[in-house]
Each structure stands twice: as C-alpha cells, then as structure tokens.
Design a protein around this motif. Sequence first.
Motif, PDB file in Angstrom:
ATOM      1  N   GLU A  24      37.581 109.610  74.033  1.00 32.56           N
ATOM      2  CA  GLU A  24      38.286 110.400  73.080  1.00 32.56           C
ATOM      3  C   GLU A  24      39.586 111.197  73.245  1.00 32.56           C
ATOM      4  OE1 GLU A  24      38.534 111.636  69.291  1.00 32.56           O
ATOM      5  OE2 GLU A  24      37.084 110.208  69.966  1.00 32.56           O
ATOM      6  N   LYS A  25      39.342 111.732  74.494  1.00 31.30           N
ATOM      7  CA  LYS A  25      40.363 112.720  75.100  1.00 31.30           C
ATOM      8  C   LYS A  25      41.788 111.875  75.519  1.00 31.30           C
ATOM      9  CE  LYS A  25      41.258 117.123  77.340  1.00 31.30           C
ATOM     10  NZ  LYS A  25      40.554 117.972  78.191  1.00 31.30           N
ATOM     11  N   TRP A  26      41.566 110.682  76.221  1.00 31.27           N
ATOM     12  CA  TRP A  26      42.707 110.162  76.831  1.00 31.27           C
ATOM     13  C   TRP A  26      42.811 108.760  76.244  1.00 31.27           C
ATOM     14  CZ3 TRP A  26      45.603 113.882  78.717  1.00 31.27           C
ATOM     15  CH2 TRP A  26      44.737 114.804  79.111  1.00 31.27           C
ATOM     16  N   LEU A  27      41.884 107.877  76.144  1.00 28.74           N
ATOM     17  CA  LEU A  27      42.155 106.534  75.710  1.00 28.74           C
ATOM     18  C   LEU A  27      42.663 106.466  74.475  1.00 28.74           C
ATOM     19  CD1 LEU A  27      41.687 103.698  76.164  1.00 28.74           C
ATOM     20  CD2 LEU A  27      39.503 103.675  75.441  1.00 28.74           C
ATOM     21  N   LYS A  28      42.236 107.150  73.484  1.00 22.79           N
ATOM     22  CA  LYS A  28      42.619 107.020  72.307  1.00 22.79           C
ATOM     23  C   LYS A  28      44.135 107.446  72.096  1.00 22.79           C
ATOM     24  CE  LYS A  28      38.369 107.104  69.496  1.00 22.79           C
ATOM     25  NZ  LYS A  28      37.606 107.705  68.572  1.00 22.79           N
ATOM     26  N   PRO A  29      44.777 108.534  72.618  1.00 21.75           N
ATOM     27  CA  PRO A  29      46.298 108.772  72.451  1.00 21.75           C
ATOM     28  C   PRO A  29      47.014 107.636  73.234  1.00 21.75           C
ATOM     29  CG  PRO A  29      44.910 110.729  73.244  1.00 21.75           C
ATOM     30  CD  PRO A  29      43.909 109.708  73.225  1.00 21.75           C
ATOM     31  N   LEU A  30      46.440 107.212  74.282  1.00 19.06           N
ATOM     32  CA  LEU A  30      47.077 106.201  74.938  1.00 19.06           C
ATOM     33  C   LEU A  30      47.282 104.857  74.103  1.00 19.06           C
ATOM     34  CD1 LEU A  30      45.636 106.290  78.731  1.00 19.06           C
ATOM     35  CD2 LEU A  30      48.030 106.582  77.946  1.00 19.06           C
ATOM     36  N   LEU A  31      46.017 104.565  73.340  1.00 23.13           N
ATOM     37  CA  LEU A  31      46.054 103.319  72.442  1.00 23.13           C
ATOM     38  C   LEU A  31      46.983 103.713  71.325  1.00 23.13           C
ATOM     39  CD1 LEU A  31      42.096 102.605  72.503  1.00 23.13           C
ATOM     40  CD2 LEU A  31      43.822 100.786  73.231  1.00 23.13           C
ATOM     41  N   ASP A  32      46.911 104.770  70.971  1.00 25.14           N
ATOM     42  CA  ASP A  32      48.198 105.036  69.892  1.00 25.14           C
ATOM     43  C   ASP A  32      49.528 105.144  70.335  1.00 25.14           C
ATOM     44  OD1 ASP A  32      46.066 105.097  68.073  1.00 25.14           O
ATOM     45  OD2 ASP A  32      45.599 107.304  68.005  1.00 25.14           O
ATOM     46  N   GLY A  33      49.628 105.078  71.685  1.00 19.85           N
ATOM     47  CA  GLY A  33      51.119 105.225  72.133  1.00 19.85           C
ATOM     48  C   GLY A  33      51.702 106.828  72.147  1.00 19.85           C
ATOM     49  N   GLU A  34      50.731 107.717  72.021  1.00 25.80           N
ATOM     50  CA  GLU A  34      51.189 108.948  71.732  1.00 25.80           C
ATOM     51  C   GLU A  34      51.666 109.704  73.176  1.00 25.80           C
ATOM     52  OE1 GLU A  34      47.845 111.042  69.796  1.00 25.80           O
ATOM     53  OE2 GLU A  34      48.400 110.034  68.000  1.00 25.80           O
ATOM     54  N   ILE A  35      50.907 109.083  74.221  1.00 26.23           N
ATOM     55  CA  ILE A  35      50.956 109.508  75.579  1.00 26.23           C
ATOM     56  C   ILE A  35      51.257 108.615  76.252  1.00 26.23           C
ATOM     57  CG2 ILE A  35      49.868 111.723  74.995  1.00 26.23           C
ATOM     58  CD1 ILE A  35      47.574 110.608  76.961  1.00 26.23           C
ATOM     59  N   ARG A  36      51.535 108.911  77.685  1.00 22.91           N
ATOM     60  CA  ARG A  36      51.787 107.618  78.834  1.00 22.91           C
ATOM     61  C   ARG A  36      50.730 108.365  79.996  1.00 22.91           C
ATOM     62  NH1 ARG A  36      56.519 103.854  79.559  1.00 22.91           N
ATOM     63  NH2 ARG A  36      54.547 102.660  80.290  1.00 22.91           N
ATOM     64  N   SER A  37      50.649 107.580  80.994  1.00 22.16           N
ATOM     65  CA  SER A  37      49.789 107.731  82.316  1.00 22.16           C
ATOM     66  C   SER A  37      50.283 107.217  83.494  1.00 22.16           C
ATOM     67  CB  SER A  37      48.613 107.303  81.729  1.00 22.16           C
ATOM     68  OG  SER A  37      48.459 105.874  81.744  1.00 22.16           O
ATOM     69  N   CYS A  38      49.892 107.528  84.508  1.00 21.32           N
ATOM     70  CA  CYS A  38      50.246 107.156  85.689  1.00 21.32           C
ATOM     71  C   CYS A  38      49.011 106.885  86.538  1.00 21.32           C
ATOM     72  CB  CYS A  38      50.933 107.896  86.408  1.00 21.32           C
ATOM     73  SG  CYS A  38      50.356 109.513  87.193  1.00 21.32           S
ATOM     74  N   PHE A  39      49.064 106.077  87.535  1.00 21.48           N
ATOM     75  CA  PHE A  39      47.974 105.556  88.511  1.00 21.48           C
ATOM     76  C   PHE A  39      48.381 105.968  89.714  1.00 21.48           C
ATOM     77  CE2 PHE A  39      45.492 102.482  91.061  1.00 21.48           C
ATOM     78  CZ  PHE A  39      44.384 102.590  90.651  1.00 21.48           C
ATOM     79  N   SER A  40      47.570 107.201  90.467  1.00 20.92           N
ATOM     80  CA  SER A  40      47.872 107.624  91.786  1.00 20.92           C
ATOM     81  C   SER A  40      46.948 106.964  93.098  1.00 20.92           C
ATOM     82  CB  SER A  40      47.794 109.229  91.694  1.00 20.92           C
ATOM     83  OG  SER A  40      49.030 109.674  91.409  1.00 20.92           O
ATOM     84  N   MET A  41      47.265 105.892  93.576  1.00 21.31           N
ATOM     85  CA  MET A  41      46.595 105.479  94.652  1.00 21.31           C
ATOM     86  C   MET A  41      47.321 105.415  95.856  1.00 21.31           C
ATOM     87  SD  MET A  41      44.854 101.499  94.445  1.00 21.31           S
ATOM     88  CE  MET A  41      44.113 100.784  95.985  1.00 21.31           C
ATOM     89  N   THR A  42      48.466 105.042  95.924  1.00 19.40           N
ATOM     90  CA  THR A  42      49.427 104.662  97.406  1.00 19.40           C
ATOM     91  C   THR A  42      49.559 106.062  97.894  1.00 19.40           C
ATOM     92  OG1 THR A  42      50.043 102.619  96.161  1.00 19.40           O
ATOM     93  CG2 THR A  42      51.456 103.660  98.267  1.00 19.40           C
ATOM     94  N   GLU A  43      49.353 106.153  99.252  1.00 19.07           N
ATOM     95  CA  GLU A  43      50.091 107.329  99.976  1.00 19.07           C
ATOM     96  C   GLU A  43      50.820 107.020 100.817  1.00 19.07           C
ATOM     97  OE1 GLU A  43      45.352 109.050  99.702  1.00 19.07           O
ATOM     98  OE2 GLU A  43      46.265 108.967 101.514  1.00 19.07           O
ATOM     99  N   PRO A  44      51.792 108.067 101.050  1.00 20.17           N
ATOM    100  CA  PRO A  44      52.971 107.857 102.272  1.00 20.17           C
ATOM    101  C   PRO A  44      52.530 107.915 103.683  1.00 20.17           C
ATOM    102  CG  PRO A  44      52.919 109.915 101.435  1.00 20.17           C
ATOM    103  CD  PRO A  44      51.988 109.407 100.542  1.00 20.17           C
TER     104      PRO A  44
END
Length: 401
Positions: free
Chosen positions: A119-139
């Motif tokens: 409800e909080k994050w998936l729906k706004p992403l599906l509606d294109g209202e917000i964007r996101s990032c994926f933090s996995m790789t480390e220096p």
Amino acid sequence: MNFEYTEKVQELQHRLEAFMEEYIYPNESMYEEQLNKEDRFSTVPPIMEELKQKAKEKGLWNLFLPESEYGAGLTNMEYAPLCEIMGRSHIAPEIFNCAAPDTGNMEVLERYGTDEQKEKWLKPLLDGEIRSCFSMTEPDVASSDATNIRTSIVRDGDEYVINGTKWWSSGAGDPRCKIAIVMGKNDPEAPKHEQQSMILVPLDTPGVHIKRVLPVYGYDHAPHGHAEIEYDNVRVPASNLIWGEGKGFAIAQGRLGPGRIHHCMRTIGAAERALEDMCTRVKEREAFGKRLSDQGVIQEWIADSRIEIEQARLLTLKAAYMMDTVGNKEAKAEIAMIKVVAPNMALKVIDRAVQAFGAAGVSDDYSLAAKWANIRTLRLADGPDEVHRRAIAKYELRKNH
C-alpha cells in the motif's frame, strides 16, 4: 517451443511501435534539451511526465509483472518482444513504467511484501508517482559474491539500525526517488546464504547520505544517476523488513532473474536500432568511388549483426519460455546464458555501427556512444559475465557427473 506471437501480443506490438513513432523518437532530443536547461539532478524534463500520461491513456502501462493482478496479464515470453521495442530508446522504458530498477523493486514488493508495504510503496510505484533504487553493491568488497556484503541490519527493539556504504544504487539521483531496498547482513553467524536481509529505507530517513552520483564513461545518466549512499545509524521500523530475517539472498535471486532477462530484451532492441542506423548511414555515404553499403567489409558487418541479433533473440525467448513453463529456478542456466550473450552481442553491433559512422559515431550528435557506454555496464550489472559463466559451467558439469 512455439515462439509465434499471439494476436494479443501482435496487437500490443503494433500499438507500441505506433506510440514510439508518434511520441518517443520525435521527442528524444526534446528530452535532452529540457534536461540540459536545469540542474540535471534536481528536475525531470516535463516531456517525460507528458509522455507517461499518454502511455497510461493508451493502455501501454505496467506491461511487465507476469502472474500478478497488478500487471497486464502477460507472460515473460509475451512481454519479451514488447520490452525489446522499449529498448530501442533510452527514454522509452520509463514512459511505459517498465524501467529498471523500479520493475525489479516492484516485483520484490509484489512477491514478498506485506499488505502495508504494498500500500505504501508498491502502489505509488505502479502509478508512476515515485521512483526507487536498489542498494546492494558495495565499494569495499567484491559484490559479485553477495555473501561478501558488509552493511549491517541490526534489530533494536521495534526498529532496525542500518550501517554501511553502498554504491551504484541506480536511480537514487532522481528527485522522485523516495525508497531504497537495501541488502545487508543481520546475522553473520547464520548459514552462508541466510545471513542477509532486505529492508525498505525511505531516502529522507535521518542518516541516509547520498555522497555522489557516479558517471559511466563520462555520462551521468541524469536525472536517474548511480549513487554512492552512506547509511549512518539509519533507523527504520521493524515492519520495513521484507519477507523475514535471513531471506535477503533468496529475494535477490528471485529479483535478479526477471531483471536480467528484461535487460537482455531491451538490449536486443538497442542493437536492432543500431543496426538500422548503420544501414541508413552506409547507404548515404560514399568512399573510394562507391557507397559504403557496397563495400564487402560493411556487408559482412551487417550480416554478422543480423545473425547475432537473431541468435540472441531466440535464446532470450527460450529463457522466457522456460521461466513461464518450469519456473525461474529451472530456467537459471538459460537466464545466465542470455545475460552473457545479449550485452556482448549488442556491444559488437554498436561498435560496428560506430565504425560505419566514423568520427560521428563517437560523438554526442548520435546515440551510439551513449548506447555503448550504457550497455557496457550490463556486463557487470546483475552479476558480471564471469559469475554467470561459472554458474553455467557448474550446471553443465552436473549433467555429466
């Protein structure tokens, strides 16, 4: 395996191609002009939001997400030719809300998220209202082995505390990027593949510091960007954990399968457009008394490019077919194979096109240089070639024990 496209897919192909011709190709230069008028990481070109609205109106929105009520009801194989069309333009995937890393993050939330997280994050992403990032790789560690990751996710009462530095968090430079999915270790003493967890971290949380945006061969990929992010005693509610403690590695494997094949689909589209550009160019230019298109070496480039594109497309469709019929786990060898094949194929095709264009090919007057730089990252993103080759060899050796 029947790779013939259904009527539904053919109709979507025609609609997508028409949309690309009418709205996207003519506005690529407009997008760049608007982007260069402002601070490249503080605003989004207005043309992007206009075109996203048009894509929504025409029903060309969220075409990914197989086996989900949130998607368009397409299988991976049905989505493949559509994703390929989107890959022909660097701005197209976002216009149809089918851009990385949002697609992968939406798949994670759809498959593993709680109702509250959806409800909080998936729906706004599906509606294109917000964007996101994926933090996995480390220096500081070889992140191609995800078990090396050092960022800590420690439970403290009703919260988790996150500490660590990530980089190449693609999308974090965007002013619309509101949420990160962060992978880290919550139990270093657990079995090797059960030490990691994934957690949702809003980027406005105290302690989240975007230190810099990393360029790719000089391209900043604004407003998207690839950020180095420091997580300094970042506290988020325990309810932000995805699935459960120790599930991070399993989530990563679930996320990266579709993500990898989507990259390959788009890459084939980019190679197709590079080949078309090369053919147009060599028919227009003359050297040593005849058109470039009449030169034998150029004809070899064109022929080899067509052969390689077709080979990559067939392997992509086979992988997609297997994902649909026997599941992502059983299709892991094919996914690994195409992840090696598609970027290497596209880089060769684009490089030939650059050579055919001459000095113009390495300039910003044409899209080839930027395309090459972008696709070169895919030999590293979602696992480097060497890791995929290692996995393929292991699968093969098991067949012959």
